[in-house]
Design a protein around this motif. Structure first.
Motif, PDB file in Angstrom:
ATOM      1  N   UNK A  55       3.488  12.552  -5.946  1.00  0.00           N
ATOM      2  CA  UNK A  55       2.168  12.217  -5.384  1.00  0.00           C
ATOM      3  C   UNK A  55       1.412  11.262  -6.308  1.00  0.00           C
ATOM      4  N   UNK A  56       1.471  11.549  -7.611  1.00  0.00           N
ATOM      5  CA  UNK A  56       0.795  10.670  -8.571  1.00  0.00           C
ATOM      6  C   UNK A  56       1.416   9.276  -8.574  1.00  0.00           C
ATOM      7  N   UNK A  57       2.760   9.208  -8.501  1.00  0.00           N
ATOM      8  CA  UNK A  57       3.428   7.902  -8.467  1.00  0.00           C
ATOM      9  C   UNK A  57       3.062   7.124  -7.209  1.00  0.00           C
ATOM     10  N   UNK A  58       2.945   7.824  -6.079  1.00  0.00           N
ATOM     11  CA  UNK A  58       2.580   7.149  -4.828  1.00  0.00           C
ATOM     12  C   UNK A  58       1.178   6.568  -4.912  1.00  0.00           C
ATOM     13  N   UNK A  59       0.224   7.343  -5.445  1.00  0.00           N
ATOM     14  CA  UNK A  59      -1.133   6.824  -5.590  1.00  0.00           C
ATOM     15  C   UNK A  59      -1.177   5.664  -6.584  1.00  0.00           C
ATOM     16  N   UNK A  64      -1.962  -0.080  -7.531  1.00  0.00           N
ATOM     17  CA  UNK A  64      -1.456  -1.314  -8.141  1.00  0.00           C
ATOM     18  C   UNK A  64      -1.280  -2.403  -7.096  1.00  0.00           C
ATOM     19  N   UNK A  65      -0.715  -2.070  -5.935  1.00  0.00           N
ATOM     20  CA  UNK A  65      -0.518  -3.061  -4.877  1.00  0.00           C
ATOM     21  C   UNK A  65      -1.853  -3.582  -4.368  1.00  0.00           C
ATOM     22  N   UNK A 309       2.700  -2.834   2.589  1.00  0.00           N
ATOM     23  CA  UNK A 309       1.753  -1.892   1.983  1.00  0.00           C
ATOM     24  C   UNK A 309       0.357  -2.505   1.901  1.00  0.00           C
ATOM     25  N   UNK A 310       0.253  -3.712   1.312  1.00  0.00           N
ATOM     26  CA  UNK A 310      -1.071  -4.333   1.180  1.00  0.00           C
ATOM     27  C   UNK A 310      -1.657  -4.685   2.547  1.00  0.00           C
TER      28      UNK A 310
END
Length: 340
Positions: A55-59, A64-65, A309-310
Motif C-alpha cells: 500500500x505504501x509503495x502504491x501511494x 511520484x507520477x 496513471x497520470x
C-alpha cells in the motif's frame, strides 16, 4: 507515515519557522513511533506484513507520477510561453477582430503570455475586447486576507485592454460555493483602474505613498513565491508601478482620483464604462487543457506512468472551472498535446 513526517519537518522549518529544538523533539518522537512500526512490519513480512508495504509503495508511485507529470507540464508552459514583443507587434487589435466581451484566460504562469493564447488566436479569427490572464497561486502561508487576494497588472498600452490578475490563496483558504470568484475579480479590476488613474494624477501625494507601501509589501510577497526570471523580450516582472493590490475601500480611492485632475478622472470614467459594457456583453472563461503524453521512443514503464496513471489522475482531479464555480455555458477549453 515517514513521508508525512519529513514533509511536516519542512513545513515547521520553512513555513512556521519553529525553533530547532522543537523540530528535533517532534522528529525524535515521530521517528520513534514510526520506526518501531516499520521494523515490526519488516519482521512479519511472511505473516501479512507485506500488505502495508505494498500500500505504501502504491501511494509512493502515485505521488511520484503526479509530481513528475505536473512538473513536466509546467516546464512545457514556461518554455513555450509567448514573448511580449510578439504580442506588442500585433497591435491593439492583436491582428484579429476584437468583439465585445471579456475573456478570462486561466494560466499557471505569473509572467509572460501562455501558449494557449497564441494557439487560440491563431485558430480563431476574433478575440474579446478585454483579455484578462488569470493565474491562481497557492502560497506557503495559512491564509491570505480577502483585501490582499488579487494582484492586478496591465499588459501593454491602455488601448490593448489586456490585464493580468494573480489570485493568491493560502493552504487553509477554502473555496465556498457562495463565493463569486468572477465578481471579486471584476471588483479588483475596477479598483486597479481607479488606483492607476490616481497614481498618474497625483504621484507625489500622501495617498500614493500609503498605497505604494501596501503594494510593495504584497509584491515582495508574490515575488518570493514566483521567483521567475524574465528575459528582455518578455513581459517585465511585477513592479511597484504596475501592480496594484485592491484596498478595503474602493470609494476612498475613487474620491482621491477626482481631486487629481480632470484629464485622468475622465480617462478613468471612460475605461470603467468600457469595462462595464464589455462585462454586460458577456464573459468567457478560457481554460488551457495541456495533455501530457509519453513520446514514442519512451520506455514501457514511462508510457504506463504518463499515458495511463497520470492521465487517470488528471481526469479525477477537480479543475479550476469547478473550484471557482465557472458557469458551464461560458466555459471554453483550449487543448494542446505535449510529449515528454
Amino acid at each position: 507515515m515517514l513521508v508525512t513526517t519529513f514533509l511536516m519537518i519542512l513545513i515547521m522549518l520553512l513555513v512556521w519557522r519553529c525553533h530547532w529544538i522543537l523540530v528535533l523533539i517532534f522528529t525524535g518522537l515521530s521517528l520513534l513511533v514510526e520506526l518501531t512500526y516499520f521494523s515490526a512490519v519488516l519482521f512479519k513480512v511472511d505473516q501479512g506484513g507485506w500488505v502495508p508495504l505494498v500500500i505504501a509503495a502504491a501511494f509512493l508511485v502515485i505521488m511520484y507520477v503526479w509530481h513528475y507529470g505536473t512538473v513536466k507540464r509546467y516546464e512545457f508552459e514556461m518554455h513555450s510561453k509567448v514573448s511580449m514583443g510578439w504580442i506588442l507587434g500585433l497591435g491593439p487589435s492583436l491582428g484579429l477582430v476584437r468583439v465585445p466581451g471579456i475573456g478570462f484566460v486561466y494560466t499557471e504562469l505569473a509572467s509572460g503570455v501562455p501558449r494557449i493564447f497564441s494557439h487560440f488566436i491563431t485558430n480563431l479569427p476574433a478575440i474579446h475586447s478585454v483579455v484578462v490572464f488569470v493565474c491562481v497561486k497557492y502560497l506557503p502561508v495559512y491564509t491570505v486576507p480577502q483585501e490582499e487576494r488579487f494582484l492586478v497588472k496591465r499588459i501593454g498600452p491602455k488601448n490593448f485592454h489586456m490585464f493580468r490578475c494573480v489570485a493568491r490563496y493560502g493552504y487553509k483558504d477554502l473555496h465556498k460555493k457562495h463565493d463569486d470568484f468572477e465578481k471579486m475579480l471584476f471588483d479588483s479590476l475596477f479598483v486597479f483602474v481607479r488606483l492607476e488613474s490616481m497614481m498618474e494624477g497625483c504621484s507625489d501625494s500622501e495617498e500614493y505613498s500609503i498605497y505604494g507601501q501596501q503594494t510593495e509589501k504584497s509584491v515582495d510577497f508574490l515575488l518570493t513565491d514566483i521567483g521567475n526570471t524574465v528575459s528582455s523580450n518578455e513581459e517585465p516582472p511585477i513592479s511597484l508601478t504596475d501592480c496594484i493590490v485592491p484596498v478595503k475601500s474602493p470609494l476612498r480611492a475613487n474620491s482621491v482620483v477626482r481631486t487629481s485632475g480632470q484629464a485622468s478622472s475622465q480617462t478613468e470614467v471612460d475605461e470603467l464604462e468600457f469595462l462595464k459594457s464589455c462585462r454586460d456583453a458577456g464573459v468567457v472563461h478560457i481554460l488551457g487543457n495541456t495533455v501530457v503524453r509519453a513520446s514514442r521512443n519512451s520506455q514501457f514503464l514511462k508510457k504506463i506512468a504518463v499515458d495511463y496513471i497520470y492521465a487517470f489522475l488528471r481526469r479525477i482531479c477537480r479543475e479550476n472551472s469547478v473550484i471557482f464555480n465557472v458557469p458551464h455555458e461560458s466555459l471554453l477549453n483550449v487543448g494542446q498535446i505535449f510529449y515528454v
